[in-house]
Motif scaffolding. Structure first.
Motif, mmCIF file in Angstrom:
data_model
loop_
_atom_site.group_PDB
_atom_site.id
_atom_site.type_symbol
_atom_site.label_atom_id
_atom_site.label_comp_id
_atom_site.label_asym_id
_atom_site.label_seq_id
_atom_site.Cartn_x
_atom_site.Cartn_y
_atom_site.Cartn_z
ATOM 1 N N PHE A 162 0.840 -1.193 0.000
ATOM 2 C CA PHE A 162 0.000 0.000 0.000
ATOM 3 C C PHE A 162 0.883 1.253 0.000
ATOM 4 O O PHE A 162 1.798 1.380 0.812
ATOM 5 C CB PHE A 162 -0.917 0.004 1.221
ATOM 6 C CG PHE A 162 -1.840 -1.185 1.275
ATOM 7 C CD1 PHE A 162 -3.125 -1.104 0.774
ATOM 8 C CD2 PHE A 162 -1.409 -2.397 1.811
ATOM 9 C CE1 PHE A 162 -3.979 -2.194 0.807
ATOM 10 C CE2 PHE A 162 -2.250 -3.501 1.861
ATOM 11 C CZ PHE A 162 -3.533 -3.398 1.344
ATOM 12 N N PHE A 163 0.578 2.173 -0.913
ATOM 13 C CA PHE A 163 1.332 3.417 -1.027
ATOM 14 C C PHE A 163 0.434 4.649 -0.901
ATOM 15 O O PHE A 163 0.881 5.758 -1.146
ATOM 16 C CB PHE A 163 2.077 3.443 -2.362
ATOM 17 C CG PHE A 163 3.137 2.384 -2.476
ATOM 18 C CD1 PHE A 163 4.434 2.650 -2.075
ATOM 19 C CD2 PHE A 163 2.833 1.120 -2.953
ATOM 20 C CE1 PHE A 163 5.425 1.672 -2.175
ATOM 21 C CE2 PHE A 163 3.806 0.136 -3.045
ATOM 22 C CZ PHE A 163 5.103 0.411 -2.655
ATOM 23 N N LEU A 208 3.649 14.140 -1.836
ATOM 24 C CA LEU A 208 2.216 14.150 -2.126
ATOM 25 C C LEU A 208 1.822 13.148 -3.205
ATOM 26 O O LEU A 208 0.638 13.028 -3.527
ATOM 27 C CB LEU A 208 1.776 15.563 -2.526
ATOM 28 C CG LEU A 208 1.915 16.627 -1.431
ATOM 29 C CD1 LEU A 208 1.473 17.987 -1.953
ATOM 30 C CD2 LEU A 208 1.108 16.244 -0.199
ATOM 31 N N VAL A 209 2.775 12.444 -3.770
ATOM 32 C CA VAL A 209 2.493 11.319 -4.676
ATOM 33 C C VAL A 209 3.374 10.155 -4.245
ATOM 34 O O VAL A 209 4.451 10.355 -3.672
ATOM 35 C CB VAL A 209 2.755 11.678 -6.158
ATOM 36 C CG1 VAL A 209 1.848 12.799 -6.622
ATOM 37 C CG2 VAL A 209 4.212 12.034 -6.380
ATOM 38 N N PRO A 210 2.937 8.929 -4.502
ATOM 39 C CA PRO A 210 3.757 7.766 -4.123
ATOM 40 C C PRO A 210 5.103 7.763 -4.844
ATOM 41 O O PRO A 210 5.166 7.928 -6.063
ATOM 42 C CB PRO A 210 2.895 6.576 -4.570
ATOM 43 C CG PRO A 210 1.496 7.101 -4.599
ATOM 44 C CD PRO A 210 1.623 8.531 -5.042
ATOM 45 N N LYS A 211 6.170 7.569 -4.095
ATOM 46 C CA LYS A 211 7.505 7.548 -4.675
ATOM 47 C C LYS A 211 7.856 6.122 -5.076
ATOM 48 O O LYS A 211 8.686 5.455 -4.468
ATOM 49 C CB LYS A 211 8.521 8.109 -3.686
ATOM 50 C CG LYS A 211 8.349 9.606 -3.437
ATOM 51 C CD LYS A 211 9.414 10.148 -2.490
ATOM 52 C CE LYS A 211 9.275 11.648 -2.311
ATOM 53 N NZ LYS A 211 10.277 12.205 -1.362
ATOM 54 N N ILE A 212 7.209 5.684 -6.147
ATOM 55 C CA ILE A 212 7.406 4.329 -6.650
ATOM 56 C C ILE A 212 8.251 4.406 -7.915
ATOM 57 O O ILE A 212 7.866 5.074 -8.888
ATOM 58 C CB ILE A 212 6.052 3.669 -6.965
ATOM 59 C CG1 ILE A 212 5.165 3.646 -5.713
ATOM 60 C CG2 ILE A 212 6.264 2.259 -7.510
ATOM 61 C CD1 ILE A 212 3.764 3.156 -5.977
ATOM 62 N N PRO A 213 9.399 3.757 -7.936
ATOM 63 C CA PRO A 213 10.240 3.818 -9.149
ATOM 64 C C PRO A 213 9.609 3.059 -10.296
ATOM 65 O O PRO A 213 8.912 2.064 -10.106
ATOM 66 C CB PRO A 213 11.546 3.155 -8.693
ATOM 67 C CG PRO A 213 11.138 2.233 -7.590
ATOM 68 C CD PRO A 213 9.992 2.913 -6.881
ATOM 69 N N GLY A 214 9.823 3.569 -11.517
ATOM 70 C CA GLY A 214 9.441 2.819 -12.699
ATOM 71 C C GLY A 214 8.021 3.005 -13.181
ATOM 72 O O GLY A 214 7.585 2.279 -14.071
ATOM 73 N N ILE A 215 7.288 3.984 -12.640
ATOM 74 C CA ILE A 215 5.907 4.170 -13.109
ATOM 75 C C ILE A 215 5.674 5.538 -13.754
ATOM 76 O O ILE A 215 4.787 5.680 -14.595
ATOM 77 C CB ILE A 215 4.869 3.952 -11.988
ATOM 78 C CG1 ILE A 215 4.982 5.037 -10.896
ATOM 79 C CG2 ILE A 215 5.007 2.564 -11.390
ATOM 80 C CD1 ILE A 215 3.830 4.990 -9.904
ATOM 81 N N TYR A 216 6.458 6.547 -13.389
ATOM 82 C CA TYR A 216 6.226 7.885 -13.926
ATOM 83 C C TYR A 216 7.087 8.128 -15.176
ATOM 84 O O TYR A 216 8.190 7.623 -15.301
ATOM 85 C CB TYR A 216 6.540 8.951 -12.872
ATOM 86 C CG TYR A 216 5.705 8.820 -11.626
ATOM 87 C CD1 TYR A 216 4.320 8.962 -11.684
ATOM 88 C CD2 TYR A 216 6.290 8.539 -10.390
ATOM 89 C CE1 TYR A 216 3.534 8.837 -10.538
ATOM 90 C CE2 TYR A 216 5.522 8.407 -9.248
ATOM 91 C CZ TYR A 216 4.142 8.557 -9.325
ATOM 92 O OH TYR A 216 3.368 8.421 -8.190
#
Length: 530
Positions: free
Chosen positions: A6-7, A62-70
């Motif tokens: 969960f992010f 303020l946004v999920p810091k998930i690598p590889g999606i943006y």
């Protein structure tokens, strides 16, 4: 092994973002705006800077810091390599982009992105994600996002990276560098009711559910012999054709069984019961018919333009009291676009003579067609005008010259109409001028937060008082009551429950007792094995 992480949506209303993994495959469920967190930094005219918004959001967490999606263009400025090293920190968010992750690993980080519905607390961050990511949603949600892009200028169905260009000869500084927006279409797929999408070893099946915006879906995810159910936002008390969807979803989950994990929203877990669309109708009708004072007075109805269920309730009310319903242009635009949808029974409801479209004054304030070039949706159901052909489509061509109604007609005959007037339309009270006739303002709320943060109740009350109106509040939430949520859980009978989209996750265990395992303290980013 299958895991869920969960992010977003943890301990707060909105901002859901869930990652499901099995082996080398991953999918994401929702990625939206967190209203409470964002409200700590931004409000009204204080907002992220144009051209730097994702980097601003990442800096403020303020946004999920998930690598590889943006998308790389959202993370790293295209001019950064030509800049002095001392300023480059301002132009790079230092998060691995979709493109860089793909280059390093030879495969994307996620194999698919699934959107439950078109509210910004579930979909906002799509605008920053790489357009190559396969994105799945209901047909109606796709249509809702198209309309939002056309009338609200928030384009979720395309990525808009910058490209380098030069100012032209007619500019102040010809030949100097500027940035121009490009447009890349996203890889969008429609999920039909009961349809399964297979991504590697993960299967995702969509089920329509009732919510305050049409097109909402819940998802059943199956991987490695495990099952994860995600409700998205759900309720059981909307208009009949939509509430039936939620009951059918629960029945199907009960029938299919083997439900290992239930990820459920819990916005209203504290409430035992609540108003329904039917009770809103009955209470509002009782108020309007309690005396003869309302016969020749103004009646205003305030509700979100994307809430078709609430529109249908108000339209039913207007017909019952013998008045024509006047709707705002954004709602009319949406109704035209979804005229074949199930919630409208496949009927083009705008053809009904007792529905008219309000025409506000713009630019020169003379009701000239040219006054609406920046707000085309006011007079046209198609905002993509072609200046070369001049072949514009107008509502009057499709529905007749009398489809629009202007303020003077309502002002002189207020007893003929119920007028849809939301918070951001309050300026129209100046032209409508109900001070002499008086009347009521039916405040028909649906959500704990509106899509542009919290409405200032004090400002609304000032307008109501200034124009001699009486405000009455009739509220039916877009979210299931606590009793409905508990009943749903008892039918689905999952092994583990993850409450999201709630400020009170601890109440689930309290209400369910020891018969269910509830993960009430979810840790952001932690992998929970299924």
């Amino acid at each position: 092994m299958t895991s869920v992480s969960f992010f977003g949506g943890i301990g707060s209303v909105g901002g859901n973002c869930i990652l499901i993994e099995h082996g080398e495959y991953r999918i994401m469920l929702d990625n939206g705006m967190n209203f409470p967190s964002e409200g700590r930094y931004y409000k009204d005219f204080l907002m992220p800077r144009t051209g730097n918004d994702l980097r601003d959001y990442l800096t403020l967490d303020l946004v999920p810091k998930i690598p590889g999606i943006y998308a790389k263009a959202m993370i790293r400025d295209l001019c950064i390599d030509s800049m002095d090293s001392s300023v480059q920190y301002m132009y790079d968010a230092s998060l691995q982009s979709y493109e860089d992750y793909l280059k390093e690993h030879g495969c994307p980080f996620i194999d698919g992105f699934f959107i439950t519905h078109a509210h910004v607390d579930h979909v906002r961050n799509l605008q920053f994600m790489a357009p190559q990511i396969p994105t799945f949603m209901s047909e109606l949600t796709k249509k809702m996002l198209e309309v939002m892009g056309e009338v609200s200028k928030i384009d979720f169905l395309h990525l808009h990276p910058n490209t380098l260009a030069e100012y032209g000869d007619m500019s102040y500084f010809p030949g100097t560098i500027k940035k121009a927006r490009n447009s890349i279409e996203r890889d969008i797929y429609v999920v039909h009711p009961g349809e399964s999408r297979i991504l590697g070893d993960i299967s995702v099946t969509g089920f329509p559910v009732d919510h305050s915006i049409p097109g909402a879906m819940a998802f059943r995810v199956e991987a490695g012999g495990k099952t994860i159910i995600y409700t998205g936002d759900i309720r059981f008390h909307g208009v009949e054709q939509e509430s039936n969807n939620s009951f059918h979803f629960v029945e199907m989950m009960e029938k299919m069984g083997m439900n290992d994990v239930l990820i459920t929203e819990g916005t209203r877990i504290r409430s035992e019961e609540g108003e329904s669309e039917q009770s809103v109708y009955e209470r509002a009708l009782g108020f309007l018919t309690a005396s003869d004072e309302q016969d020749n007075a103004f009646i205003f109805a305030s509700f979100p333009w994307k809430s078709i269920a609430r529109f249908l309730t108000v339209y039913r009310l207007a017909r019952k009291v013998g008045r024509t319903l006047v709707i705002q242009p954004k709602l009319a635009y949406l109704l035209h676009k979804i005229r074949k949808s199930e919630i409208l029974m496949g009927i083009n409801i705008l053809r009904n003579e007792d529905i008219r479209i309000y025409q506000p004054r713009k630019l020169s304030m003379l009701y000239s067609d040219g006054d609406y070039i920046f707000k085309k949706e006011i007079i046209s159901p198609d905002s993509n005008w072609d200046k070369t052909t001049k072949e514009y489509i107008f509502y009057r061509d499709l529905y007749g010259n009398s489809k629009h109604v202007r303020a003077p007609e309502i002002h002189h005959s207020p007893g003929k109409f119920i007028v849809h007037l939301d918070y951001y339309d309050l300026n129209e009270l100046i032209d409508l001028d109900p001070r002499s006739a008086g009347g009521c303002f039916l405040h028909l709320k649906t959500e704990p937060f509106d899509e542009e943060m919290e409405i200032s109740q004090s400002i609304l009350e000032n307008w109501i008082e200034k124009f001699n109106l009486q405000m009455e509040i009739f509220h039916a939430s877009g979210h299931a009551s606590g009793s409905d949520l508990i009943a749903m859980i008892h039918k689905i009978r999952p092994d583990v429950i993850f409450p999201v989209h709630t400020e009170h996750p601890d109440l689930f265990q309290e209400k369910l007792g020891g018969n269910f395992r509830v993960m009430s303290e979810i840790q952001e980013g932690k992998k929970y094995l299924v």
